[in-house]
Design a protein around this motif. Sequence first.
Motif, mmCIF file in Angstrom:
data_model
loop_
_atom_site.group_PDB
_atom_site.id
_atom_site.type_symbol
_atom_site.label_atom_id
_atom_site.label_comp_id
_atom_site.label_asym_id
_atom_site.label_seq_id
_atom_site.Cartn_x
_atom_site.Cartn_y
_atom_site.Cartn_z
ATOM 1 N N TYR A 1 0.951 -1.895 -0.030
ATOM 2 C CA TYR A 1 -0.204 0.408 0.389
ATOM 3 C C TYR A 1 0.764 0.936 -0.247
ATOM 4 C CZ TYR A 1 -4.775 -1.666 1.043
ATOM 5 O OH TYR A 1 -5.230 -3.056 0.351
ATOM 6 N N ALA A 2 2.327 1.727 0.917
ATOM 7 C CA ALA A 2 3.152 2.269 0.564
ATOM 8 C C ALA A 2 3.786 2.714 -0.599
ATOM 9 C CB ALA A 2 4.246 2.215 2.046
ATOM 10 N N GLU A 3 3.754 1.435 -0.962
ATOM 11 C CA GLU A 3 3.850 2.000 -2.846
ATOM 12 C C GLU A 3 3.435 2.904 -3.778
ATOM 13 O OE1 GLU A 3 6.359 -1.670 -3.704
ATOM 14 O OE2 GLU A 3 7.794 -1.641 -2.336
ATOM 15 N N GLY A 4 2.178 1.417 -3.481
ATOM 16 C CA GLY A 4 0.899 2.710 -4.532
ATOM 17 C C GLY A 4 0.617 4.020 -4.305
ATOM 18 N N ILE A 5 0.308 3.732 -2.905
ATOM 19 C CA ILE A 5 -0.029 5.483 -2.268
ATOM 20 C C ILE A 5 1.045 6.368 -3.335
ATOM 21 C CG2 ILE A 5 0.018 7.307 -0.512
ATOM 22 C CD1 ILE A 5 -0.929 4.736 0.698
ATOM 23 N N ASP B 1 3.249 5.858 -5.909
ATOM 24 C CA ASP B 1 3.399 6.214 -7.029
ATOM 25 C C ASP B 1 1.947 5.974 -7.570
ATOM 26 O OD1 ASP B 1 5.753 4.708 -6.982
ATOM 27 O OD2 ASP B 1 5.031 2.275 -7.401
ATOM 28 N N GLY B 2 1.119 6.627 -6.543
ATOM 29 C CA GLY B 2 -0.028 7.305 -7.340
ATOM 30 C C GLY B 2 -0.778 6.467 -8.520
ATOM 31 N N VAL B 3 -0.896 4.622 -7.561
ATOM 32 C CA VAL B 3 -1.933 4.011 -8.013
ATOM 33 C C VAL B 3 -3.150 4.114 -7.143
ATOM 34 C CG1 VAL B 3 -2.195 1.485 -7.768
ATOM 35 C CG2 VAL B 3 0.091 2.450 -8.155
ATOM 36 N N PHE B 4 -3.307 5.037 -6.192
ATOM 37 C CA PHE B 4 -4.398 4.913 -5.672
ATOM 38 C C PHE B 4 -4.718 6.110 -5.489
ATOM 39 C CE2 PHE B 4 -2.596 0.844 -3.295
ATOM 40 C CZ PHE B 4 -3.074 0.307 -3.580
ATOM 41 N N GLU B 5 -5.888 6.923 -5.355
ATOM 42 C CA GLU B 5 -6.110 7.583 -5.790
ATOM 43 C C GLU B 5 -7.695 7.943 -4.895
ATOM 44 O OE1 GLU B 5 -6.657 9.265 -10.123
ATOM 45 O OE2 GLU B 5 -4.576 9.223 -9.885
ATOM 46 N N GLY B 6 -7.715 8.828 -3.856
ATOM 47 C CA GLY B 6 -9.424 9.666 -3.502
ATOM 48 C C GLY B 6 -9.386 8.701 -2.936
ATOM 49 N N GLU B 7 -9.988 8.074 -2.384
ATOM 50 C CA GLU B 7 -11.068 7.224 -1.398
ATOM 51 C C GLU B 7 -9.957 6.318 -1.241
ATOM 52 O OE1 GLU B 7 -12.821 6.568 2.365
ATOM 53 O OE2 GLU B 7 -13.688 7.941 0.196
ATOM 54 N N SER B 8 -9.434 5.439 -1.892
ATOM 55 C CA SER B 8 -8.485 4.306 -2.335
ATOM 56 C C SER B 8 -6.772 4.961 -1.102
ATOM 57 C CB SER B 8 -7.585 3.705 -3.537
ATOM 58 O OG SER B 8 -9.530 3.524 -3.857
ATOM 59 N N HIS C 1 -7.507 6.257 1.222
ATOM 60 C CA HIS C 1 -7.492 6.574 2.798
ATOM 61 C C HIS C 1 -7.910 5.295 2.676
ATOM 62 C CE1 HIS C 1 -8.038 10.803 3.482
ATOM 63 N NE2 HIS C 1 -8.990 11.302 2.117
ATOM 64 N N LYS C 2 -8.547 4.444 2.230
ATOM 65 C CA LYS C 2 -8.253 3.116 2.942
ATOM 66 C C LYS C 2 -6.642 2.302 2.765
ATOM 67 C CE LYS C 2 -10.083 -1.192 1.140
ATOM 68 N NZ LYS C 2 -11.311 -2.167 0.590
ATOM 69 N N GLY C 3 -6.026 2.992 2.076
ATOM 70 C CA GLY C 3 -4.558 2.310 2.016
ATOM 71 C C GLY C 3 -4.296 2.146 2.968
ATOM 72 N N LEU C 4 -4.354 3.762 3.385
ATOM 73 C CA LEU C 4 -3.785 4.021 4.808
ATOM 74 C C LEU C 4 -4.476 3.930 6.069
ATOM 75 C CD1 LEU C 4 -3.558 7.803 4.326
ATOM 76 C CD2 LEU C 4 -1.597 6.285 4.079
ATOM 77 N N ASP C 5 -5.131 3.223 6.140
ATOM 78 C CA ASP C 5 -6.483 2.735 7.424
ATOM 79 C C ASP C 5 -5.794 1.125 7.295
ATOM 80 O OD1 ASP C 5 -8.114 5.295 7.359
ATOM 81 O OD2 ASP C 5 -9.568 3.892 6.618
ATOM 82 N N VAL C 6 -5.361 0.807 6.368
ATOM 83 C CA VAL C 6 -4.434 -1.178 6.788
ATOM 84 C C VAL C 6 -3.708 -0.939 6.297
ATOM 85 C CG1 VAL C 6 -3.822 -2.530 4.739
ATOM 86 C CG2 VAL C 6 -6.273 -2.109 4.140
#
Length: 457
Positions: free
Chosen positions: A260-264, A266-273, A275-280
């Motif tokens: 999740y850290a790499e996805g955030i 690299d911009g893979v996750f955007e918007g609500e995703s 926040h979901k990634g940070l929660d994970v």
Amino acid sequence: MKLVHQINLAFGIALVLVLSVTGIVIHYVLLDHLIGAQKDDLKAMSVEMTASLQHVEATEYNTIAKDYSIAMPLASSTANVSAILTDKTGSILTVSPSPAYSIEEAQPVAMTKIAKIDSSSMQSIRDGFDKSYITVDKLTPQGKLTLYTPLSKIQTIEKALLKRLLIIFSTAGVVMLILSLFITKKFIEPLIRLRDELNKVKERRFADVSFVKAGGEIGSVAKSVYDMAGELNRFNHVQKQFFQNASHELKTPLMSIAGYAEGIRDGVFEGESVHKGLDVIMSESARLKKLVTEMTLLAKLDSEEDVFTSEEVCLQDLLTETVERMNPLLVKKGIQLHTVYDDVQPVTLHADPDKLLQALLNVVSNAVRYAKHHIYVHVDIQNEHVVIRVSDDGPGIPEDLLPYLFHRFVKGKDGESGLGLAISRAIVERCGGLIHAGNGRDGGAVISLNFPAMLHA
């Protein structure tokens, strides 16, 4: 020097000393016995001669020259025994054995013979000063009768007997030495095999250690070595399994966090995703922290003494706090917890209150995880021990899992880290108690904690 040679040398020296002392003792005892027997014989002969001399004195009362040699019938071959008869003034009347003579005609000749025998030596014999002779004195009507025999004759007999005894002793000693060599080899052989098995332990080949059959204390040591090797082998296996399981348990949250850290990033996750990634990430971080904390605590409980502080703890207060801590989770899952005391008096335990509270929380939370509607905490006193049974109405513990339930990273279907019950076991054992798991008659898991207790009126 090898142990077998040391034992044989010590036994050989001890055997020589014992035989030497025994030979010396037998020498003096045998010599004393033979001298005593010879004196008894001389006393018996002197009694017979005294009776004969009394008869001569009576029958030849008016005779001037009395033949006392008739009353002293000793030939030269009579067991080397000689006799001297002296009057009350100490003058020699006759000596036996000696040539026949009369007092009138042969007196000078007899005295000459006595002189040739050496009158001073005879005087020494008669007075008992010459230790090379055995002498016995007997009072007679004429004066004193002295019987004597050479000590050399007794010594010759004693030496012959002692020589035969020493031959018997030497033969027996050789047989005992040979037997000791055999017995020592029989005793040392298990020790040699035990040394080989200990070398396997030294080389960490615990699984290759074999049981050495032996009797007595050696057998006890051999069994202890075998059991120790088995325990070390199990511990070695558990350690390897621990690191494998720890690696697996740590890898899973780390992979989630990293992904999740790499996805955030690299911009893979955007918007609500995002926040979901940070929660994970936060959730897995908390899980990872809990796991590391439990592993650290378990390691400290196994190796450090000062991590555990024992003091007097009131059991009722500890259970009350446990229920209060678990109450939010119980309400959330709709489970009722029932605490049952069988008229138990206030009970005090010697334990670390914080650690024991954690052990109880781990056990109760495990029951909450699998219970359907009810959990029972039953407290009872048995033989001055307090028994705490935590049971639930869940599916129970699988039979194949029961032997390993308190091992590290062993968990059921809905388990978390697999360390909670292992920590509880370590804490309970540090408190001097025992923990046991099983299933109830009507189903559901039952975990029992047994502690030595101090009862208060």
